[in-house]
Write an enzyme that holds these catalytic residues in place. Sequence first.
Site, PDB file in Angstrom:
ATOM      1  N   LEU A  86       0.884  -0.991   0.087  1.00 17.95           N
ATOM      2  CA  LEU A  86      -0.097  -0.035  -0.031  1.00 17.95           C
ATOM      3  C   LEU A  86       0.876   1.203  -0.050  1.00 17.95           C
ATOM      4  O   LEU A  86       2.067   1.104   0.716  1.00 17.95           O
ATOM      5  CB  LEU A  86      -0.849   0.202   1.381  1.00 17.95           C
ATOM      6  CG  LEU A  86      -1.838  -1.222   1.477  1.00 17.95           C
ATOM      7  CD1 LEU A  86      -2.714  -0.937   2.604  1.00 17.95           C
ATOM      8  CD2 LEU A  86      -2.975  -1.221   0.107  1.00 17.95           C
ATOM      9  N   ASP A  87       0.473   2.237  -0.587  1.00 12.77           N
ATOM     10  CA  ASP A  87       1.293   3.700  -0.730  1.00 12.77           C
ATOM     11  C   ASP A  87       1.410   4.116   0.835  1.00 12.77           C
ATOM     12  O   ASP A  87       0.653   3.909   1.716  1.00 12.77           O
ATOM     13  CB  ASP A  87       0.564   4.357  -1.751  1.00 12.77           C
ATOM     14  CG  ASP A  87       0.375   3.979  -2.941  1.00 12.77           C
ATOM     15  OD1 ASP A  87       1.244   3.350  -3.469  1.00 12.77           O
ATOM     16  OD2 ASP A  87      -0.433   4.736  -3.794  1.00 12.77           O
TER      17      ASP A  87
END
Length: 254
Positions: free
Chosen positions: A110-111
């Site tokens: 996930l960013d």
Amino acid sequence: MQLQELLFSQGFGTRRVCAGLIQHGHVTVDGQAVTDAACDIEAQEGLRYTVQGKNWEYHAKAYVLLNKPAGTECSQKPSTWPSVYTLLPDPLRQRPVKGGVDGVQAVGRLDQDTTGLLLLSDDGKFLHRMASPRHHVPKVYEAEVKHPLDEAQLGRLREGVVLDDDPRPVRALAADRLDERRLQLTLDEGKYHQVKRMVAAAGNRVEALCRTRIGDLQLPVGLAPGQWRWLTAAEIESLFLVKKVAPKSSSAGG
């Protein structure tokens, strides 16, 4: 299994370190203090023990859920932000893995500014099952967007938008407006920055993003950002058996 071997398998250090913990009275099993490092223990799933006063459960393979906070990277060697792995206790990060990198590994990434449900495991088959695009594991995201949502934008997301790295349209399994500026999006792929790029291609912009579900597994309401817990046997089974969700539109999922 010898108790020192059990602790070693759970990531508490070398066999010598584990033997020392036991011999110095720092380990209990089912509430009973044990000082014999060679003591035979039946290694059953969920066996309860303590090490230096902290409660643990025995698991042959580790399957954990983390509520990822913003400002963290899903990397063992982060470049700018703190690593999500620093949110986990040392034993989860040190569990020995034959033929692989020690410790649990994240299922995909996930960013740094994306929050929510992140799975980690030391089971290679599980990691592949969850991350492989062949298995089409559905993932649900909630996004706050800059501009008011309209049906035209939702329609483009369902029918497919073209991203700059692939001429083939990428479609959402579902795209629903939760309110004027909140969108729920279901995807079965994991392209780089996919949600943000899809929303941009549909004519809007993601301001905040949270993953709330993988398969049938929902982000627990009571699990605060930065906290983790073991997956239950039922949750693990459901993830292994998860099937692709049919899209709401007539188009196939991306």
